[in-house]
Write an enzyme that holds these catalytic residues in place. Structure first.
Site, short mmCIF file in Angstrom:
data_model
loop_
_atom_site.label_atom_id
_atom_site.label_comp_id
_atom_site.label_asym_id
_atom_site.label_seq_id
_atom_site.Cartn_x
_atom_site.Cartn_y
_atom_site.Cartn_z
N VAL A 103 0.84 -1.19 0.00
CA VAL A 103 0.00 0.00 0.00
C VAL A 103 0.87 1.24 0.00
O VAL A 103 1.80 1.36 0.80
CB VAL A 103 -0.98 0.00 1.20
CG1 VAL A 103 -0.25 -0.23 2.51
CG2 VAL A 103 -1.77 1.29 1.27
N SER A 104 0.60 2.17 -0.93
CA SER A 104 1.29 3.45 -1.02
C SER A 104 2.80 3.24 -1.15
O SER A 104 3.24 2.61 -2.10
CB SER A 104 0.92 4.31 0.19
OG SER A 104 1.25 5.66 -0.04
N TRP A 105 3.61 3.72 -0.20
CA TRP A 105 5.06 3.47 -0.23
C TRP A 105 5.34 1.97 -0.32
O TRP A 105 6.21 1.53 -1.07
CB TRP A 105 5.69 4.04 1.04
CG TRP A 105 7.18 3.98 1.13
CD1 TRP A 105 8.06 4.97 0.80
CD2 TRP A 105 7.98 2.88 1.60
NE1 TRP A 105 9.37 4.56 1.04
CE2 TRP A 105 9.34 3.27 1.53
CE3 TRP A 105 7.68 1.60 2.06
CZ2 TRP A 105 10.39 2.44 1.92
CZ3 TRP A 105 8.73 0.76 2.45
CH2 TRP A 105 10.05 1.18 2.37
N GLY A 107 3.57 -0.15 -1.74
CA GLY A 107 3.27 -0.63 -3.08
C GLY A 107 4.51 -0.62 -3.96
O GLY A 107 4.69 -1.49 -4.82
N THR A 129 -1.04 3.17 -5.00
CA THR A 129 0.38 3.32 -5.25
C THR A 129 0.63 3.73 -6.69
O THR A 129 -0.30 3.90 -7.48
CB THR A 129 1.13 2.03 -4.89
OG1 THR A 129 2.54 2.29 -4.82
CG2 THR A 129 0.87 0.93 -5.90
#
Length: 271
Positions: A103-105, A107, A129
């Site tokens: 998730v996000s970073w 990802g 992401t």
């Protein structure tokens, strides 16, 4: 309630030990384990509610060095080092191949893992992401607020800016930031900045078309931090991919855990 059994693993060397906090949900012993990579500044507890909704699945997650309760590393690292660390953790648990979620970073870390250790990644789930520096960026005001970890150290500030950076449900219910703040195990500004350094200059744009894993892209329709256009771009680049869009913002895994878990389970359990 924390669904994870927690342990500290030494993943360094004899000359340079590094204690990393690892969480493992046992599951029922069936199916492929799921390896999770958290967002920037995020510790194990942030994704515990999502894991609780998939009790049948073995899940492994860890605090990035310098984040949560993992030891602060002596110097900078890159995403390739985090991917290698994940393989060490899987080895300790005797896991040869896993499904991977980021998730996000996280990802970006998940993409790096799938690329460098493709034989150990069966399926890939990428949430909120992008492809690194080649992404469609957030607005400068959003990026400026993300450049500081103040939202993890100041509850009042976190509530005041949560709608601006996370969008979705946080716009109308800023009290969600209080619940989010409650799960944070803050360590240091240095740990946060090391995560920013780890991803600086990184991109997957040139090798995404070569990813072999079936991939589920999950995104929020109202995500100020990682605009939806990024998921649509990645959908075009990753051959075996599909896109699931939530009527929510950046943290749909947190605010919509039931819908998120259902989508993840349906994708991972496909024949």
């Amino acid at each position: 309630m924390n669904t994870f059994a927690i342990e500290m693993m030494d993943l360094g060397t004899a000359a340079d030990p590094l204690l990393v906090r690892v969480g493992r949900q046992a599951g029922n012993g069936k199916g492929v384990p799921l390896l999770m990579f958290n967002g920037i500044g995020g510790n194990i507890e942030l994704l515990a509610p999502l894991a609780e909704r998939m009790p049948e699945r073995e899940i492994v997650i860890f605090d990035i060095p310098g984040v949560g309760q993992s030891q602060l590393p002596r110097g900078p690292y890159r995403l390739c080092g985090i991917a290698r660390m994940a393989t060490q953790i899987l080895d300790r648990f005797g896991i040869g191949q896993a499904d991977v979620l980021g998730v996000s970073w996280g990802g970006a870390a998940a993409q790096e893992f799938a690329y460098r250790f493709s034989d150990r990644c069966r399926r890939l789930v990428l949430c909120a992401t992008a492809a690194g520096v080649a992404m469609i960026p957030a607005s400068p005001t959003v990026l400026w607020k993300m450049a500081t970890p103040k939202r993890y150290t100041d509850a009042k500030y976190s509530r005041s800016i949560s709608g601006d950076i996370y969008g979705g449900d946080f716009r109308t219910h800023p009290s969600l930031a209080t619940e989010l703040f409650r799960h944070i195990k803050w360590q240091s500004k240095l740990g946060y900045y090391l995560q920013l350094v780890a991803i600086a200059g990184w991109t997957s744009i040139h090798w995404l078309p070569g990813l072999r894993q079936p991939t589920l892209l999950m995104a929020g329709a109202d995500d100020p931090l990682v605009p939806l256009a990024n998921a649509k771009l990645m959908r075009m680049l990753i051959r075996h991919s599909e896109l699931k869009v939530f009527d929510c913002g950046h943290l749909f895994l947190v605010t919509r855990p039931d819908d998120s878990a259902a989508a993840i389970r349906a994708f991972l359990d496909k024949p």
